[in-house]
Design an enzyme around this catalytic site. Structure first.
Site, PDB file in Angstrom:
ATOM      1  N   ARG A  13     -16.816 -50.594 -39.634  1.00 54.29           N
ATOM      2  CA  ARG A  13     -18.269 -50.434 -39.444  1.00 54.29           C
ATOM      3  C   ARG A  13     -18.771 -51.468 -38.442  1.00 54.29           C
ATOM      4  O   ARG A  13     -18.067 -52.428 -38.107  1.00 54.29           O
ATOM      5  CB  ARG A  13     -19.014 -50.702 -40.760  1.00 54.29           C
ATOM      6  CG  ARG A  13     -18.705 -49.746 -41.849  1.00 54.29           C
ATOM      7  CD  ARG A  13     -19.557 -50.012 -43.071  1.00 54.29           C
ATOM      8  NE  ARG A  13     -19.033 -51.064 -43.927  1.00 54.29           N
ATOM      9  CZ  ARG A  13     -19.752 -52.049 -44.432  1.00 54.29           C
ATOM     10  NH1 ARG A  13     -21.033 -52.153 -44.152  1.00 54.29           N
ATOM     11  NH2 ARG A  13     -19.191 -52.950 -45.226  1.00 54.29           N
ATOM     12  N   THR A  34     -11.792 -52.691 -46.315  1.00 58.88           N
ATOM     13  CA  THR A  34     -11.561 -53.188 -47.684  1.00 58.88           C
ATOM     14  C   THR A  34     -11.169 -52.094 -48.675  1.00 58.88           C
ATOM     15  O   THR A  34     -10.702 -52.391 -49.763  1.00 58.88           O
ATOM     16  CB  THR A  34     -12.824 -53.881 -48.235  1.00 58.88           C
ATOM     17  OG1 THR A  34     -13.879 -52.929 -48.244  1.00 58.88           O
ATOM     18  CG2 THR A  34     -13.212 -55.088 -47.421  1.00 58.88           C
ATOM     19  N   ASP A  59      -8.614 -57.562 -48.089  1.00 54.34           N
ATOM     20  CA  ASP A  59      -9.772 -58.246 -48.673  1.00 54.34           C
ATOM     21  C   ASP A  59      -9.570 -59.735 -48.427  1.00 54.34           C
ATOM     22  O   ASP A  59      -8.714 -60.370 -49.044  1.00 54.34           O
ATOM     23  CB  ASP A  59      -9.862 -57.949 -50.177  1.00 54.34           C
ATOM     24  CG  ASP A  59     -11.006 -58.718 -50.836  1.00 54.34           C
ATOM     25  OD1 ASP A  59     -11.696 -59.495 -50.126  1.00 54.34           O
ATOM     26  OD2 ASP A  59     -11.209 -58.559 -52.055  1.00 54.34           O
ATOM     27  N   TYR A 151     -23.281 -69.309 -45.519  1.00 53.99           N
ATOM     28  CA  TYR A 151     -22.877 -68.558 -44.323  1.00 53.99           C
ATOM     29  C   TYR A 151     -22.891 -69.476 -43.083  1.00 53.99           C
ATOM     30  O   TYR A 151     -21.950 -69.462 -42.279  1.00 53.99           O
ATOM     31  CB  TYR A 151     -23.845 -67.396 -44.172  1.00 53.99           C
ATOM     32  CG  TYR A 151     -23.599 -66.428 -43.045  1.00 53.99           C
ATOM     33  CD1 TYR A 151     -22.599 -65.459 -43.141  1.00 53.99           C
ATOM     34  CD2 TYR A 151     -24.393 -66.451 -41.896  1.00 53.99           C
ATOM     35  CE1 TYR A 151     -22.400 -64.538 -42.109  1.00 53.99           C
ATOM     36  CE2 TYR A 151     -24.199 -65.534 -40.879  1.00 53.99           C
ATOM     37  CZ  TYR A 151     -23.203 -64.583 -40.985  1.00 53.99           C
ATOM     38  OH  TYR A 151     -23.011 -63.671 -39.969  1.00 53.99           O
ATOM     39  N   ALA A 154     -19.971 -71.805 -43.240  1.00 53.04           N
ATOM     40  CA  ALA A 154     -18.712 -71.112 -42.933  1.00 53.04           C
ATOM     41  C   ALA A 154     -18.595 -70.870 -41.433  1.00 53.04           C
ATOM     42  O   ALA A 154     -17.538 -71.112 -40.836  1.00 53.04           O
ATOM     43  CB  ALA A 154     -18.651 -69.783 -43.689  1.00 53.04           C
TER      44      ALA A 154
HETATM   45  P1  NAP Z   1     -20.966 -55.050 -41.448  1.00 47.08           P
HETATM   46  O1  NAP Z   1     -21.554 -53.925 -40.684  1.00 47.08           O
HETATM   47  O2  NAP Z   1     -21.505 -55.382 -42.797  1.00 47.08           O
HETATM   48  O3  NAP Z   1     -19.375 -54.792 -41.552  1.00 47.08           O
HETATM   49  C1  NAP Z   1     -18.580 -55.719 -42.213  1.00 47.08           C
HETATM   50  C2  NAP Z   1     -17.120 -55.395 -41.997  1.00 47.08           C
HETATM   51  O4  NAP Z   1     -16.348 -56.401 -42.679  1.00 47.08           O
HETATM   52  C3  NAP Z   1     -16.710 -54.058 -42.599  1.00 47.08           C
HETATM   53  O5  NAP Z   1     -15.699 -53.493 -41.820  1.00 47.08           O
HETATM   54  C4  NAP Z   1     -16.181 -54.444 -43.975  1.00 47.08           C
HETATM   55  O6  NAP Z   1     -15.205 -53.526 -44.479  1.00 47.08           O
HETATM   56  C5  NAP Z   1     -15.522 -55.789 -43.672  1.00 47.08           C
HETATM   57  N1  NAP Z   1     -15.462 -56.633 -44.860  1.00 47.08           N
HETATM   58  C6  NAP Z   1     -16.455 -56.895 -45.764  1.00 47.08           C
HETATM   59  N2  NAP Z   1     -16.012 -57.709 -46.745  1.00 47.08           N
HETATM   60  C7  NAP Z   1     -14.710 -57.960 -46.449  1.00 47.08           C
HETATM   61  C8  NAP Z   1     -13.703 -58.710 -47.109  1.00 47.08           C
HETATM   62  N3  NAP Z   1     -13.921 -59.339 -48.268  1.00 47.08           N
HETATM   63  N4  NAP Z   1     -12.465 -58.758 -46.560  1.00 47.08           N
HETATM   64  C9  NAP Z   1     -12.195 -58.109 -45.391  1.00 47.08           C
HETATM   65  N5  NAP Z   1     -13.104 -57.365 -44.744  1.00 47.08           N
HETATM   66  C10 NAP Z   1     -14.352 -57.293 -45.254  1.00 47.08           C
HETATM   67  O7  NAP Z   1     -21.048 -56.411 -40.636  1.00 47.08           O
HETATM   68  P2  NAP Z   1     -21.335 -56.709 -39.078  1.00 47.08           P
HETATM   69  O8  NAP Z   1     -22.784 -56.920 -38.912  1.00 47.08           O
HETATM   70  O9  NAP Z   1     -20.632 -55.740 -38.228  1.00 47.08           O
HETATM   71  O10 NAP Z   1     -20.654 -58.148 -38.964  1.00 47.08           O
HETATM   72  C11 NAP Z   1     -19.417 -58.370 -38.311  1.00 47.08           C
HETATM   73  C12 NAP Z   1     -19.266 -59.862 -38.051  1.00 47.08           C
HETATM   74  O11 NAP Z   1     -20.339 -60.310 -37.223  1.00 47.08           O
HETATM   75  C13 NAP Z   1     -19.330 -60.715 -39.314  1.00 47.08           C
HETATM   76  O12 NAP Z   1     -18.419 -61.801 -39.200  1.00 47.08           O
HETATM   77  C14 NAP Z   1     -20.744 -61.252 -39.314  1.00 47.08           C
HETATM   78  O13 NAP Z   1     -20.850 -62.460 -40.022  1.00 47.08           O
HETATM   79  C15 NAP Z   1     -20.974 -61.417 -37.825  1.00 47.08           C
HETATM   80  N6  NAP Z   1     -22.374 -61.431 -37.436  1.00 47.08           N
HETATM   81  C16 NAP Z   1     -23.167 -60.338 -37.615  1.00 47.08           C
HETATM   82  C17 NAP Z   1     -24.485 -60.398 -37.196  1.00 47.08           C
HETATM   83  C18 NAP Z   1     -25.421 -59.234 -37.328  1.00 47.08           C
HETATM   84  O14 NAP Z   1     -26.596 -59.399 -36.997  1.00 47.08           O
HETATM   85  N7  NAP Z   1     -24.997 -58.075 -37.738  1.00 47.08           N
HETATM   86  C19 NAP Z   1     -24.998 -61.576 -36.662  1.00 47.08           C
HETATM   87  C20 NAP Z   1     -24.168 -62.661 -36.527  1.00 47.08           C
HETATM   88  C21 NAP Z   1     -22.852 -62.578 -36.904  1.00 47.08           C
HETATM   89  P3  NAP Z   1     -15.659 -52.266 -45.415  1.00 47.08           P
HETATM   90  O15 NAP Z   1     -16.314 -51.262 -44.521  1.00 47.08           O
HETATM   91  O16 NAP Z   1     -14.390 -51.780 -46.004  1.00 47.08           O
HETATM   92  O17 NAP Z   1     -16.611 -52.812 -46.441  1.00 47.08           O
END
Ligand code: NAP
Length: 243
Positions: A13, A34, A59, A151, A154
């Site tokens: 995603r 996951t 995970d 967060y 981390a």
């Molecule tokens: P997201 O749409 O919530 O997607 C999260 C992804 O991580 C999914 O593929 C999910 O797999 C996987 N995941 C969740 N829990 C996990 C676990 N325990 N072990 C392994 N995989 C896991 O998040 P996103 O917004 O794309 O974020 C991606 C990265 O960008 C993250 O590191 C986040 O901190 C960083 N980030 C995001 C933003 C933002 O505004 N969106 C801003 C700054 C940084 P499933 O689909 O199987 O649940």
């Protein structure tokens, strides 16, 4: 020339999916999710793109799951040349109310999980004298958002770890960088942005939230030969939210 193998965590995603979609058939792509349905959706995406690759369950909050993945990849002789640590979660709460499991879970998935993955994959990169590690951080690491002490800690840890690794591994031609997104339209920000879109946009000089592909393109650049002389950096992609 043989294809480089790219491993993208959290490729089902949001940003991880966009990163996966930024690569072409010059690469062998491995994505993680996951659940069985996430793993299946990644594989369907890979197949629809007509690229070679595979998908696996992971995970990062569970050390056994990390070990299972690394030994499974080993048994299939899949060795990532490019490791993209993207998967992430939030468990927001102000410190007064933050539960230990909210703290531990976020530190485990981001910092401890990445440490274990990196440690198991760098041996082969060192042997090959080539590698790329790209870690997804966040503007939270520098802004210190309220309710995100876990967060932010981390992500700041990930940035600091990446700089140490860049120094340790530079002589082996392994580049280690971070990309720090601002507010990007994904499931992660859905709750925060619901009803607050105008306020959030007003905090961002470019006047809007970012799209996952706007992060993916920078990650893809860092994985390419155009970025051969970049290491130890955090590239901020946030529409000017932090400068
Ligand atoms: P997201 O749409 O919530 O997607 C999260 C992804 O991580 C999914 O593929 C999910 O797999 C996987 N995941 C969740 N829990 C996990 C676990 N325990 N072990 C392994 N995989 C896991 O998040 P996103 O917004 O794309 O974020 C991606 C990265 O960008 C993250 O590191 C986040 O901190 C960083 N980030 C995001 C933003 C933002 O505004 N969106 C801003 C700054 C940084 P499933 O689909 O199987 O649940």
């Amino acid at each position: 020339m043989s294809k480089k193998t790219v491993l993208i965590t959290g490729a089902s995603r949001g940003i991880g999916k966009a990163i996966l979609e930024s690569f072409n058939n010059e690469y062998f792509i491995v994505g993680t999710g996951t659940s069985e349905s996430s793993v299946q959706s990644i594989l369907e995406n890979i197949n629809s793109m007509n690229i070679e690759g595979d998908s696996f369950k992971l995970d990062l909050g569970d050390r056994d799951s990390i070990k299972e993945l690394t030994s499974l990849l080993d048994s299939k002789e899949i060795y990532p040349d490019i490791l993209i640590n993207n998967a992430g979660i939030t468990r927001d709460n102000i410190m007064l109310r933050m539960q230990e499991d909210e703290w531990d879970n976020v530190i485990d998935v981001h910092l401890n999980g990445q440490y274990l993955l990196i440690k198991s994959f760098i041996k082969k990169m060192v042997k090959n004298r080539w590698g790329r590690i790209i870690n997804i951080s966040s503007t939270s690491a520098v802004l210190g958002n309220k309710g995100q002490a876990n967060y932010a800690a981390a992500k700041a840890g990930i940035e600091a770890m990446s700089r140490s690794l860049a120094r340790e591994l530079g002589s082996r031609n392994i580049n280690v960088n971070c990309v720090a997104p601002g507010f990007i339209e994904t499931d992660m920000t859905k709750e925060i942005s619901a009803g607050n879109e105008d306020f959030l946009a007003s905090q961002i000089p470019l006047g809007r939230l970012g799209k996952p592909n706007e992060i993916a393109e920078v990650v893809n650049f860092l994985a390419s030969d155009q970025a051969n002389y970049i290491t130890g950096q955090t590239i901020h992609v946030n529409g000017g939210l932090y400068m």
